[in-house]
Design an enzyme around this catalytic site. Structure first.
Site, mmCIF file in Angstrom:
data_model
loop_
_atom_site.group_PDB
_atom_site.id
_atom_site.type_symbol
_atom_site.label_atom_id
_atom_site.label_comp_id
_atom_site.label_asym_id
_atom_site.label_seq_id
_atom_site.Cartn_x
_atom_site.Cartn_y
_atom_site.Cartn_z
ATOM 1 N N CYS A 125 -25.150 -89.065 44.225
ATOM 2 C CA CYS A 125 -25.474 -87.783 44.856
ATOM 3 C C CYS A 125 -26.317 -88.006 46.111
ATOM 4 O O CYS A 125 -26.182 -89.036 46.785
ATOM 5 C CB CYS A 125 -26.143 -86.834 43.869
ATOM 6 S SG CYS A 125 -26.155 -85.114 44.443
ATOM 7 N N ASP A 194 -33.511 -83.813 38.965
ATOM 8 C CA ASP A 194 -33.698 -82.359 39.064
ATOM 9 C C ASP A 194 -34.763 -81.916 38.075
ATOM 10 O O ASP A 194 -35.575 -81.053 38.375
ATOM 11 C CB ASP A 194 -32.382 -81.631 38.816
ATOM 12 C CG ASP A 194 -31.450 -81.797 40.007
ATOM 13 O OD1 ASP A 194 -30.777 -82.845 40.091
ATOM 14 O OD2 ASP A 194 -31.443 -80.921 40.879
HETATM 15 P P1 RI2 Z 1 -34.266 -84.784 45.803
HETATM 16 C C1 RI2 Z 1 -29.678 -82.729 43.780
HETATM 17 O O1 RI2 Z 1 -29.083 -81.587 43.288
HETATM 18 C C2 RI2 Z 1 -29.163 -83.971 43.082
HETATM 19 O O2 RI2 Z 1 -28.944 -83.806 41.705
HETATM 20 C C3 RI2 Z 1 -30.281 -84.928 43.389
HETATM 21 O O3 RI2 Z 1 -30.271 -86.075 42.582
HETATM 22 C C4 RI2 Z 1 -31.481 -84.035 43.116
HETATM 23 O O4 RI2 Z 1 -31.105 -82.764 43.643
HETATM 24 C C5 RI2 Z 1 -32.803 -84.544 43.646
HETATM 25 O O5 RI2 Z 1 -32.928 -84.381 44.996
HETATM 26 P P2 RI2 Z 1 -28.114 -80.601 44.169
HETATM 27 O O6 RI2 Z 1 -29.054 -79.603 44.838
HETATM 28 O O7 RI2 Z 1 -35.334 -83.807 45.453
HETATM 29 O O8 RI2 Z 1 -27.317 -81.401 45.166
HETATM 30 O O9 RI2 Z 1 -34.630 -86.196 45.443
HETATM 31 O O10 RI2 Z 1 -27.254 -79.939 43.137
HETATM 32 O O11 RI2 Z 1 -33.820 -84.640 47.261
#
Ligand code: RI2
Length: 308
Positions: A125, A194
């Site tokens: 991701c 998350d």
């Molecule tokens: P940071 C994202 O969720 C991903 O799951 C990623 O690992 C997590 O947030 C953490 O992101 P999405 O918003 O806070 O893409 O480390 O569903 O940037």
């Protein structure tokens, strides 16, 4: 930007990433308080609480959003004037945003110690925390390469590949189903979070648990990069983390399959603590089993026993 706007953009994923949605929600609440010109505390409170509920409901899984929003309302219940309340909310929002940015820098520094020259690293991701670690290690002169998963259905891997390429870090994109095939040649997996539950389980982008399983099988170190506001006080009360399910059209376009075909689109999954080697937080590198202590120590007074 209004809280309504921010909530809408979080819902549609225009604003995304667990820490980013928390910061943007805090900022929206700050701006809402700032814009209020009246003197009626009751009115201000009810406006703020409406926005709080809207923002919290915009995405259900990342506890960072809930923690960030709760922080904005810290120590406001006993205030008696609109001016005091307004100032407190604004100050809390600034503090949360500042702390969250500082945490990211510290995580970068601590996590960089885990990357060695010549390593092959996988990430899944698009996590700003995981990228902060890679950026810092690269800035320190370590040379390594990264495999970035595509991360269906939203393809956040494209963002990661761009982020890393802009930093000059060699990056190879793979489809999610190639994870096990390449894992045997890797040294380290770095992912974001998350939510981290009180038992140390990691809730992160769908597919993370498969990456962890493949890493476990290949004896590749699996490291999580997470600010302490990604730890969930609510799980201490026994609450289960709600896994967001999104629209079927994110997977199949209208008309691609007949209507009787069901489509299931969960966007997060849970990785059990036994597959996690360590969690890099701004208060140190910890085992997943220390999650309970982190929640009590870092978030305890502020979130757990405060009904605000
Ligand atoms: P940071 C994202 O969720 C991903 O799951 C990623 O690992 C997590 O947030 C953490 O992101 P999405 O918003 O806070 O893409 O480390 O569903 O940037």
């Amino acid at each position: 930007m209004s809280a309504d706007d921010v909530a809408e953009r979080i819902k549609s994923m225009e604003i995304r990433g667990a820490a980013e949605i928390a910061r943007r929600a805090a900022q929206a609440l700050k701006e809402e308080a700032e814009a209020y010109q009246g003197k009626d505390l009751k009115e201000l409170r009810s406006r703020m609480e409406r926005s709080r509920d809207l923002l919290i409901a915009s995405r259900p899984t990342a506890i960072s959003l809930w923690n960030g929003v709760q922080y904005v309302f810290k120590d406001t219940s006993k205030l008696t004037s609109a001016e005091e309340y307004r100032a407190k909310v604004m100050d809390n929002a600034d503090t949360f945003i500042r702390r969250s940015r500082n945490a990211l820098r510290t995580i970068g520094k601590l996590g960089a110690n885990r990357i060695r020259d010549g390593d092959k690293v996988m990430t899944h991701c698009n996590s700003k925390a995981a990228i902060a670690v890679m950026a810092e290690a690269w800035a320190q002169g370590k040379r390594f390469e990264v495999f970035a998963t595509e991360s269906r259905p939203w393809r956040q891997g494209v963002l990661t590949a761009n982020d890393l390429a802009n930093l000059g870090i060699p990056v190879t994109m793979i489809v999610d189903s190639a994870v096990r095939y390449v894992m045997k040649d890797l040294d380290l997996v770095l992912v974001g979070a998350d939510t981290i539950a009180s038992n140390g389980a990691l809730i992160n982008k769908i597919g993370t648990s498969q990456v962890a399983l493949a890493a476990h099988e290949a004896r590749v170190t699996f490291t999580v990069c997470a600010e302490t506001f990604k730890f969930s006080p609510r799980t201490i009360y026994g609450e289960m983390v709600k896994i967001e399910e999104r629209d079927a059209t994110e997977i199949v376009k209208a008309g691609e399959v007949p209507p009787q075909v069901k489509v299931f689109n969960p966007v997060f999954d849970a990785t059990p603590p036994e597959y996690i080697d360590s969690i890099v937080t701004e208060i140190g590198v910890i085992p997943p089993y220390a999650a309970y202590q982190v929640i009590v120590k870092e978030l305890g007074q502020e979130f757990m026993f405060n009904e605000e």
